[in-house]
Each structure stands twice: as structure tokens, then as C-alpha cells.
Design a protein around this motif. Structure first.
Motif, PDB file in Angstrom:
ATOM      1  N   LEU A  75      34.552  47.614  42.602  1.00  0.00           N
ATOM      2  CA  LEU A  75      35.126  46.221  43.190  1.00  0.00           C
ATOM      3  C   LEU A  75      36.149  45.771  41.897  1.00  0.00           C
ATOM      4  N   LYS A  76      37.458  45.325  42.705  1.00  0.00           N
ATOM      5  CA  LYS A  76      38.348  44.746  41.838  1.00  0.00           C
ATOM      6  C   LYS A  76      38.533  43.369  42.139  1.00  0.00           C
ATOM      7  N   MET A  77      38.156  42.005  41.298  1.00  0.00           N
ATOM      8  CA  MET A  77      38.094  40.722  41.986  1.00  0.00           C
ATOM      9  C   MET A  77      39.104  40.166  40.898  1.00  0.00           C
ATOM     10  N   THR A  78      39.878  39.216  41.653  1.00  0.00           N
ATOM     11  CA  THR A  78      40.736  38.194  40.948  1.00  0.00           C
ATOM     12  C   THR A  78      40.598  37.071  41.505  1.00  0.00           C
ATOM     13  N   TYR A  79      40.819  35.913  40.404  1.00  0.00           N
ATOM     14  CA  TYR A  79      40.728  34.473  40.404  1.00  0.00           C
ATOM     15  C   TYR A  79      41.761  33.994  39.445  1.00  0.00           C
ATOM     16  N   ASP A  80      42.821  33.530  40.053  1.00  0.00           N
ATOM     17  CA  ASP A  80      43.915  33.010  39.150  1.00  0.00           C
ATOM     18  C   ASP A  80      44.252  34.072  38.135  1.00  0.00           C
ATOM     19  N   ASP A  81      44.217  33.835  36.877  1.00  0.00           N
ATOM     20  CA  ASP A  81      44.819  34.824  36.169  1.00  0.00           C
ATOM     21  C   ASP A  81      43.468  35.614  35.617  1.00  0.00           C
ATOM     22  N   LEU A  82      42.339  35.643  36.149  1.00  0.00           N
ATOM     23  CA  LEU A  82      41.162  36.130  35.761  1.00  0.00           C
ATOM     24  C   LEU A  82      41.186  37.450  36.563  1.00  0.00           C
ATOM     25  N   ASP A  83      40.881  38.635  35.823  1.00  0.00           N
ATOM     26  CA  ASP A  83      41.020  40.116  36.770  1.00  0.00           C
ATOM     27  C   ASP A  83      39.895  40.641  36.275  1.00  0.00           C
ATOM     28  N   VAL A  84      38.755  41.113  37.299  1.00  0.00           N
ATOM     29  CA  VAL A  84      37.503  41.611  37.012  1.00  0.00           C
ATOM     30  C   VAL A  84      37.419  43.045  37.506  1.00  0.00           C
ATOM     31  N   THR A  85      37.009  44.138  36.799  1.00  0.00           N
ATOM     32  CA  THR A  85      36.870  45.264  37.475  1.00  0.00           C
ATOM     33  C   THR A  85      35.142  45.591  37.441  1.00  0.00           C
ATOM     34  N   LEU A  86      34.703  45.547  38.512  1.00  0.00           N
ATOM     35  CA  LEU A  86      33.038  46.162  38.539  1.00  0.00           C
ATOM     36  C   LEU A  86      32.740  47.542  39.062  1.00  0.00           C
ATOM     37  N   VAL A  87      32.243  48.243  38.173  1.00  0.00           N
ATOM     38  CA  VAL A  87      31.989  49.569  38.587  1.00  0.00           C
ATOM     39  C   VAL A  87      30.410  49.940  38.540  1.00  0.00           C
ATOM     40  N   VAL A  88      29.912  50.462  39.647  1.00  0.00           N
ATOM     41  CA  VAL A  88      28.394  50.557  39.720  1.00  0.00           C
ATOM     42  C   VAL A  88      28.291  52.032  39.688  1.00  0.00           C
ATOM     43  N   THR A  89      27.425  52.369  38.493  1.00  0.00           N
ATOM     44  CA  THR A  89      27.382  53.802  38.364  1.00  0.00           C
ATOM     45  C   THR A  89      25.936  54.272  38.772  1.00  0.00           C
ATOM     46  N   ARG A  90      25.085  53.483  38.938  1.00  0.00           N
ATOM     47  CA  ARG A  90      23.840  53.752  39.658  1.00  0.00           C
ATOM     48  C   ARG A  90      23.246  52.615  40.448  1.00  0.00           C
ATOM     49  N   TRP A  91      22.992  52.886  41.623  1.00  0.00           N
ATOM     50  CA  TRP A  91      22.451  51.836  42.635  1.00  0.00           C
ATOM     51  C   TRP A  91      20.790  52.186  42.579  1.00  0.00           C
ATOM     52  N   GLN A  92      20.015  51.269  42.719  1.00  0.00           N
ATOM     53  CA  GLN A  92      18.453  51.720  42.843  1.00  0.00           C
ATOM     54  C   GLN A  92      18.200  50.299  43.915  1.00  0.00           C
ATOM     55  N   PRO A  93      18.147  50.373  45.270  1.00  0.00           N
ATOM     56  CA  PRO A  93      17.951  49.284  46.243  1.00  0.00           C
ATOM     57  C   PRO A  93      16.666  49.099  46.301  1.00  0.00           C
ATOM     58  N   GLU A  94      16.132  47.737  46.464  1.00  0.00           N
ATOM     59  CA  GLU A  94      14.853  47.553  46.783  1.00  0.00           C
ATOM     60  C   GLU A  94      14.636  47.072  48.359  1.00  0.00           C
ATOM     61  N   PHE A  95      13.844  47.415  49.020  1.00  0.00           N
ATOM     62  CA  PHE A  95      13.775  46.988  50.614  1.00  0.00           C
ATOM     63  C   PHE A  95      12.869  45.972  50.832  1.00  0.00           C
ATOM     64  N   ALA A  96      12.922  45.020  51.786  1.00  0.00           N
ATOM     65  CA  ALA A  96      11.737  44.110  52.046  1.00  0.00           C
ATOM     66  C   ALA A  96      10.489  44.899  52.340  1.00  0.00           C
ATOM     67  N   ASP A  97      10.709  46.213  53.206  1.00  0.00           N
ATOM     68  CA  ASP A  97       9.372  46.716  53.740  1.00  0.00           C
ATOM     69  C   ASP A  97       8.945  47.741  52.420  1.00  0.00           C
TER      70      ASP A  97
END
Lengths: 188, 186
Positions: free
Chosen positions: B162-184
Motif C-alpha cells: 500500500l502507498k498512502m499519502t496525506y499532505d506531505d506525509l508519504d507512507v509505504t506499507l508492505v506485508v511480507t506475511r499475512w496470517q488471518p483469523e476468521f470468526a469461525d
């Protein structure tokens, strides 16, 4: 004091040090927050390479003048001069001059069997950690542990250690891929 | 002639999968993820490792540099959040206020729990989609979020970059590993 002299002598015998590392970050309750492993190369004075390969990738290289942190996921590299504050990172600490180390820390020594542990308390409060423990097994560094003022700990175990073996200069330089966003930082 | 076995490698995203997984995405109530945060402001640039544990009642976000240096642990739940750094511990009601006060920058943590899944928070927003129907751009709360890459986790597609910007703030978010948890999940 005796602990400082002993530590200085042992560190001074080491011109290069290569090892696999396993790093754990623990909260003050001892719960593991993060774990990472990789390889470290070190050549005194001031040169080192810290390469994390699992579960993420990251490389920190120092050529003695400046330190580069390259993050392939972020395609970003920050380059900063080796200054006072940065020299308290463990890798740099080890590659710094031995007497410089024992000047900026209170050193106490303890022994359990073949494990000889030096506890270093920094004289300068502005250091990243409150205490650093270096454990040697038959005179070879095997473990580092840093504790900060809130009790959070970083514990690094070294394995497959090789000392005073020739390390190519290229190990302490970094070819950054095309398109890497390089950020020069004046202060750390 | 030899029949061509389907390659087991990265099967690409396909038309309609995003719409089809919405229900499953809502059942994603928590996760553990590892990744990176790159942040640039005109004055500063930070790159840190990100370890994020999210549950319906609690979250813990660890930001750390190499050798575990510069470690900050943001944790808590709605209304009561604490941030522990090398220098000490502080508390506040919202993660954003606490981060801004202690670190000098902040991420919209509550909204991020939606944005990280490719979903908007329940407020006015604008979404642009790609030819396959996946979100490519989300605008909300003054933030602009570009979804640059996706990754297959079980039967779900989740954002990887994800590349996120807000005014002059620039953020890069990279997920190298997802481990989701589900309701069930038990």
C-alpha cells in the motif's frame, strides 16, 4: 577494572567475526514480539554487515565511515554517517575499538561454567539500551542481550562462529538496485 | 500431445474474485501480520519492521529497527492505548494522538484495520477499481491509499503493498506475511 581489561583483551584478539544470528525481541514480561535470523560479518575497526533473511529481508552495512540500511521490500535505503549514537548498536559496538568500549561502559564480569558474561552499563544515558550483556563460550562471543529502560529485551544468539578469517572487502559495500530510493540522513 | 498441467505458481487475480470474497472478508476479524513501514516527511524518513497482532478486543503493533533498536510497541483497545518505547511508556485514548505525541508522526490505526484489507472505513470515501474489480485507489479522511500489489492467503486476496499519502506525509506499507483469523476459527 578487571572485567573491562578481560573484555578488552578478548575483543582485541578478534580482527574478524562471522556468524549466523537468531534475534528475538521480548517484552518486559518475556513474551516474544518478533524473531528474525540471518548472518553477520564484522571486521575491526568499524566495518560490519548485518543481513536479515527470515522472515523478512533487510541489510545493514558499515564501511567504517557510513552505515547504510537497505530494505528491499520498501525499495529504500537510508545512509547515515557513523556517529556517536549509532555506534551503540551491537554490531558496531563489537567492531569498535576495545578501549573505546570499556571507556563508555561500566563493565562487570561473571562466570558460570564455560559461560563468561560481561554486563555493560552505558555511562552516556542517551544510549539505545540500559544494559548490554555479552556472553562468551570458551572465549568466543555466543550471545548478546540488550535491555532498555522499560524492560524490553533484544536477545541475539550467534552460531557457526568463525573468527579471524579473511573477509572480502566487497562484503562491506552494497550495490543498490536500480530505482532504490536512497535517503541521505545527516543525523541518526 | 502432452497435456499442459496448470502451473501451480502464483495464480493471478481474476475478474469478480474481489466482489465474491466480500462476505469472507467481513468474517476476517483478526490477524497476525509481518511487514515493513516506510515513512517520509519533508524533515524525516523512517523505515521499520512491522509486527501487527489484531483481535476483536485487542491490538498490538510493534515497530522496530535493525538489532531491535528504536522499538515501539503500541497496544490496547478502543479508548485505552499504550505506547512503550525505549525511553518509557505513555497512555492515551486514541492510538493516533499517542503516536503523534510520542513519535512525532502517526498512522490512522483504527481506519487502517479496514484499509489493510482493502476496505474503506464506514465513512464517506471514494474508491476506484481496476479492470478485475479490485480496488486500486481509496480516498478517505484526507488520505489517499493506492493498492499496488495483492497476495493470495488461503482463498482470500489481501493487499501486499500500500502507498498512502496525506499532505506531505508519504507512507509505504508492505506485508511480507499475512496470517488471518476468521470468526469461525475455533
Amino acid at each position: 577494572n578487571e572485567g573491562a581489561e578481560r573484555l578488552t583483551r578478548m575483543l582485541e584478539q578478534v580482527t574478524t567475526y562471522t556468524a549466523d544470528f537468531d534475534q528475538k525481541i521480548l517484552d518486559s514480561g518475556g513474551q516474544r514480539l518478533q524473531e528474525a535470523s540471518g548472518q553477520m560479518w564484522l571486521a575491526r575497526p568499524g566495518r560490519f554487515r548485518w543481513e536479515v533473511d527470515a522472515p523478512y529481508q533487510q541489510i545493514v552495512v558499515s564501511d567504517g565511515e557510513e552505515m547504510t540500511l537497505y530494505d528491499p521490500d520498501l525499495e529504500q535505503a537510508t545512509v547515515q554517517p557513523l556517529d556517536e549514537r549509532v555506534t551503540h548498536t551491537p554490531a558496531l559496538l563489537l567492531s569498535g575499538s576495545a578501549d573505546e568500549l570499556t571507556e563508555s561502559y561500566e563493565v562487570t564480569r561473571s562466570q558460570q561454567g564455560t559461560a563468561e558474561t560481561f554486563t555493560l552499563i552505558p555511562n552516556n544515558p542517551d544510549t539505545l539500551f540500559e544494559s548490554l550483556k555479552m556472553t562468551f563460550y570458551s572465549e568466543t562471543l555466543g550471545r548478546l542481550q540488550m535491555t532498555d529502560s522499560t524492560g524490553q529485551r533484544t536477545a541475539i544468539e550467534f552460531d557457526n562462529v568463525e573468527q579471524n578469517v579473511e573477509i572480502a572487502d566487497s562484503r562491506f559495500s552494497l550495490e543498490l538496485p536500480e530505482g532504490t530510493d536512497v535517503i541521505e540522513q545527516t543525523r541518526s | 500431445c502432452a497435456s499442459k498441467a496448470p502451473t501451480s505458481g502464483e495464480v493471478g487475480r481474476s475478474q469478480g474474485q474481489w466482489a465474491a470474497q466480500q462476505q469472507r472478508l467481513d468474517e476476517l476479524q483478526g490477524w497476525e501480520l509481518q511487514g515493513k513501514v516506510g515513512l517520509r516527511t519533508p524533515q524525516d524518513s523512517i523505515s521499520a519492521n512491522l509486527d501487527w497482532l489484531q483481535t476483536p478486543y485487542y491490538f498490538r503493533i510493534l515497530l522496530s529497527g535493525p538489532f531491535g533498536s528504536g522499538r515501539s510497541v503500541l497496544k490496547g483497545r478502543e479508548g485505552r492505548v499504550s505506547l512503550t518505547t525505549g525511553e518509557g511508556r505513555a497512555e492515551a485514548e486514541s492510538p493516533q494522538a499517542l503516536m503523534q505525541q510520542e513519535l512525532g508522526w502517526s498512522l490512522p490505526i483504527s481506519a487502517l484495520t479496514q484499509w489493510m484489507r482493502g476496505l474503506p472505513a464506514d465513512r464517506p470515501h471514494e474508491v476506484q477499481k481496476d479492470a478485475l474489480g479490485f480496488p486500486t485507489l481509496l480516498k478517505q479522511d484526507g488520505w489517499r491509499i493506492d493498492y499496488r500489489a495483492w497476495t493470495r492467503v488461503g482463498e482470500l486476496w489481501l493487499p501486499r503493498r500500500l502507498k498512502m499519502t496525506y499532505d506531505d506525509l508519504d507512507v509505504t506499507l508492505v506485508v511480507t506475511r499475512w496470517q488471518p483469523e476468521f470468526a469461525d476459527d475455533d
